[in-house]
Motif scaffolding. Sequence first.
Motif, PDB file in Angstrom:
ATOM      1  N   ALA A  70      -4.057   2.836   7.888  1.00  0.00           N
ATOM      2  CA  ALA A  70      -4.062   1.402   7.544  1.00  0.00           C
ATOM      3  C   ALA A  70      -4.935   1.268   5.971  1.00  0.00           C
ATOM      4  N   ASP A  71      -6.035   2.360   6.016  1.00  0.00           N
ATOM      5  CA  ASP A  71      -6.868   1.838   4.938  1.00  0.00           C
ATOM      6  C   ASP A  71      -5.914   2.204   3.635  1.00  0.00           C
ATOM      7  N   MET A  72      -5.393   3.164   3.762  1.00  0.00           N
ATOM      8  CA  MET A  72      -4.387   3.721   2.484  1.00  0.00           C
ATOM      9  C   MET A  72      -3.439   2.536   2.104  1.00  0.00           C
ATOM     10  N   HIS A  73      -2.972   1.963   3.307  1.00  0.00           N
ATOM     11  CA  HIS A  73      -2.254   0.680   2.962  1.00  0.00           C
ATOM     12  C   HIS A  73      -2.870  -0.290   2.151  1.00  0.00           C
ATOM     13  N   PHE A  74      -4.256  -0.552   2.460  1.00  0.00           N
ATOM     14  CA  PHE A  74      -4.853  -1.661   1.825  1.00  0.00           C
ATOM     15  C   PHE A  74      -5.078  -1.077   0.308  1.00  0.00           C
ATOM     16  N   ALA A  75      -5.507   0.069   0.415  1.00  0.00           N
ATOM     17  CA  ALA A  75      -5.618   0.765  -1.264  1.00  0.00           C
ATOM     18  C   ALA A  75      -4.610   0.372  -2.221  1.00  0.00           C
ATOM     19  N   LEU A  76      -3.181   0.850  -1.432  1.00  0.00           N
ATOM     20  CA  LEU A  76      -2.286   0.981  -2.118  1.00  0.00           C
ATOM     21  C   LEU A  76      -1.767  -0.486  -2.521  1.00  0.00           C
ATOM     22  N   GLY A  77      -1.720  -1.417  -1.690  1.00  0.00           N
ATOM     23  CA  GLY A  77      -1.374  -2.582  -1.853  1.00  0.00           C
ATOM     24  C   GLY A  77      -2.246  -3.349  -2.825  1.00  0.00           C
ATOM     25  N   ASN A  78      -3.692  -3.188  -2.857  1.00  0.00           N
ATOM     26  CA  ASN A  78      -4.522  -3.642  -3.877  1.00  0.00           C
ATOM     27  C   ASN A  78      -4.287  -3.119  -5.249  1.00  0.00           C
ATOM     28  N   LEU A  79      -3.780  -1.853  -5.332  1.00  0.00           N
ATOM     29  CA  LEU A  79      -3.431  -1.281  -6.594  1.00  0.00           C
ATOM     30  C   LEU A  79      -2.130  -1.936  -7.503  1.00  0.00           C
ATOM     31  N   PHE A  80      -1.181  -2.003  -6.186  1.00  0.00           N
ATOM     32  CA  PHE A  80       0.003  -2.764  -6.901  1.00  0.00           C
ATOM     33  C   PHE A  80      -0.170  -4.080  -7.485  1.00  0.00           C
ATOM     34  N   ARG A  81      -1.190  -4.837  -6.667  1.00  0.00           N
ATOM     35  CA  ARG A  81      -1.617  -6.219  -7.288  1.00  0.00           C
ATOM     36  C   ARG A  81      -2.147  -6.181  -8.404  1.00  0.00           C
ATOM     37  N   ARG A  82      -3.061  -5.506  -8.530  1.00  0.00           N
ATOM     38  CA  ARG A  82      -4.011  -5.429  -9.778  1.00  0.00           C
ATOM     39  C   ARG A  82      -3.082  -5.113 -10.862  1.00  0.00           C
ATOM     40  N   ARG A  83      -2.078  -4.249 -10.976  1.00  0.00           N
ATOM     41  CA  ARG A  83      -1.192  -3.946 -11.816  1.00  0.00           C
ATOM     42  C   ARG A  83       0.127  -4.866 -12.109  1.00  0.00           C
ATOM     43  N   GLY A  84      -0.159  -5.889 -11.230  1.00  0.00           N
ATOM     44  CA  GLY A  84       0.875  -7.041 -11.439  1.00  0.00           C
ATOM     45  C   GLY A  84       2.090  -6.705 -10.927  1.00  0.00           C
ATOM     46  N   GLU A  85       2.311  -5.522 -10.126  1.00  0.00           N
ATOM     47  CA  GLU A  85       3.448  -5.205  -9.159  1.00  0.00           C
ATOM     48  C   GLU A  85       3.351  -6.088  -8.020  1.00  0.00           C
ATOM     49  N   THR A  86       3.297  -7.446  -7.771  1.00  0.00           N
ATOM     50  CA  THR A  86       3.353  -8.180  -6.630  1.00  0.00           C
ATOM     51  C   THR A  86       4.137  -7.808  -5.478  1.00  0.00           C
ATOM     52  N   GLU A  87       5.602  -7.556  -6.068  1.00  0.00           N
ATOM     53  CA  GLU A  87       6.508  -7.594  -4.996  1.00  0.00           C
ATOM     54  C   GLU A  87       6.201  -6.322  -3.870  1.00  0.00           C
ATOM     55  N   ARG A  88       5.717  -5.320  -4.736  1.00  0.00           N
ATOM     56  CA  ARG A  88       5.471  -3.996  -3.800  1.00  0.00           C
ATOM     57  C   ARG A  88       4.281  -4.168  -3.054  1.00  0.00           C
ATOM     58  N   ALA A  89       3.171  -5.159  -3.750  1.00  0.00           N
ATOM     59  CA  ALA A  89       2.000  -5.153  -2.847  1.00  0.00           C
ATOM     60  C   ALA A  89       2.415  -6.096  -1.584  1.00  0.00           C
ATOM     61  N   ILE A  90       3.322  -7.036  -1.895  1.00  0.00           N
ATOM     62  CA  ILE A  90       3.641  -7.687  -0.835  1.00  0.00           C
ATOM     63  C   ILE A  90       4.383  -7.089   0.405  1.00  0.00           C
ATOM     64  N   ARG A  91       5.079  -6.139  -0.018  1.00  0.00           N
ATOM     65  CA  ARG A  91       5.785  -5.301   1.053  1.00  0.00           C
ATOM     66  C   ARG A  91       4.952  -4.368   1.819  1.00  0.00           C
ATOM     67  N   VAL A  92       3.841  -3.678   0.911  1.00  0.00           N
ATOM     68  CA  VAL A  92       3.130  -3.022   1.758  1.00  0.00           C
ATOM     69  C   VAL A  92       2.175  -3.684   2.870  1.00  0.00           C
ATOM     70  N   HIS A  93       1.747  -4.823   2.294  1.00  0.00           N
ATOM     71  CA  HIS A  93       0.877  -5.754   3.298  1.00  0.00           C
ATOM     72  C   HIS A  93       1.787  -6.185   4.373  1.00  0.00           C
ATOM     73  N   GLN A  94       3.086  -6.476   4.172  1.00  0.00           N
ATOM     74  CA  GLN A  94       3.983  -7.017   5.320  1.00  0.00           C
ATOM     75  C   GLN A  94       4.504  -5.993   6.006  1.00  0.00           C
ATOM     76  N   ASN A  95       4.406  -4.636   5.710  1.00  0.00           N
ATOM     77  CA  ASN A  95       4.557  -3.601   6.610  1.00  0.00           C
ATOM     78  C   ASN A  95       3.596  -3.250   7.396  1.00  0.00           C
ATOM     79  N   LEU A  96       2.544  -3.425   7.048  1.00  0.00           N
ATOM     80  CA  LEU A  96       1.272  -3.420   7.786  1.00  0.00           C
ATOM     81  C   LEU A  96       1.010  -4.394   8.849  1.00  0.00           C
ATOM     82  N   LEU A  97       1.468  -5.642   8.509  1.00  0.00           N
ATOM     83  CA  LEU A  97       1.301  -6.625   9.458  1.00  0.00           C
ATOM     84  C   LEU A  97       2.326  -6.445  10.552  1.00  0.00           C
ATOM     85  N   ALA A  98       3.605  -5.828  10.407  1.00  0.00           N
ATOM     86  CA  ALA A  98       4.474  -5.657  11.136  1.00  0.00           C
ATOM     87  C   ALA A  98       4.059  -4.765  12.380  1.00  0.00           C
ATOM     88  N   ARG A  99       2.999  -4.104  12.207  1.00  0.00           N
ATOM     89  CA  ARG A  99       2.638  -2.953  13.323  1.00  0.00           C
ATOM     90  C   ARG A  99       2.291  -3.840  14.483  1.00  0.00           C
TER      91      ARG A  99
END
Length: 391
Positions: A70-99
């Motif tokens: 899970a921690d890696m998902h958070f790190a990855l999601g934040n990285l995507f968001r910070r780089r402006g790749e919001t769609e990918r960030a959303i997908r990462v966090h949605q995947n996590l929530l689906a567990r």
Amino acid sequence: MEFELWMLLGIPLFFGMGWIAARVDIRQLVSESRTLPRGYFKGLNFLLNDQPDKAVDAFIEIVRMDPETADMHFALGNLFRRRGETERAIRVHQNLLARPDLPQEQKEHAEYELGMDYLKAGLLDRAEETFNRLIHSQYAVPARRALLEIFQREKEWPRAIEAAIGLQESGAGSRQKEIAQFYCELAQDALVHLHPEDALPLLEKSLQADRVNVRATLLIGDAQLAKDDVEGALMTWRRVEQISVPHTALVAQRMMDGYRKVGRPLEGVNLIKSYLEQASSIDLLEVVYKAVLELDGLDAAKDLVVNELRRTPTLLGLDKLLEARLVDAPASVVSELSMVKNLVHGYTQKLARYQCSHCGFKARQFYWQCPGCSRWETYPPRRTEELNVMN
Ligand SMILES: [Zn+2]
């Protein structure tokens, strides 16, 4: 206490225990780091070397190989968001929530991050929904703060007021200044739509939130003027000087027009001259110059500008002086004088800006909310050159 030989034994024992503790720690660290995937260190290394693209690839690989981290998902999601790749960030966090097995604490964390993704992507409705689900969670304060930002962006002032009150009640500090500004926004809207009677009670509420709110004082005068109560408006606008003399620059023209309307222009010009004496300002000078030119003639207006320029030598003042000189300049010097005037004027355009004291955003117009950083009341009522002269 008397010295005894057995006390000496304590010293090696003490060091021995320290040695054991250190070894245990190191062993634990080594065994923990062995459980971390190799890609983690690779990714970290790329991050430290300022190669975020490669870091992202490495982290994606880990998440693919080990979807449980899970921690890696958070790190990855934040990285995507910070780089402006919001769609990918959303997908990462949605995947996590689906567990289904995600612990409550991490679920709230993922939900909060998802809300931030939506906010960054400008999907305000979804962001609002997400943060609303969190207002009774461990993320209550940051979620409320985000909601406040959303309502401001949407210009939903009644909801912004509610959110600000909620934030205050949750112990996140005073929001009275902002609340006062939100009421001003509502009042301004009523004034634009020619409903001064609706504006007045809102402005009273604004002053209840912040007694020294210049904007509310200014708008109460506007509402009174709209109801043809010029004397009342003048009385209200005069209160600005008690709050802050430099801010009278924002109300001086209105006041001068008001005094003209009630047939007492001399009273008006003397009052604004007294503000100018207390707080040198090109905006105040402009109002006084025009009034003196009209009431006392060109020579008096020129004297006024010369005296002001001596007192506060600014290019903005020089620009004004050249303007005054050009009015009755002999034909032989007009072309030279206007050339100098154009040169100075071109330069002063850059100096005649207002500047946010928080983020430095410069604007030709005075703003109550900075268009750069969205903070309220960060613009001093002076032009940039005047601020530099004062400093
Ligand atoms: Zn700013």
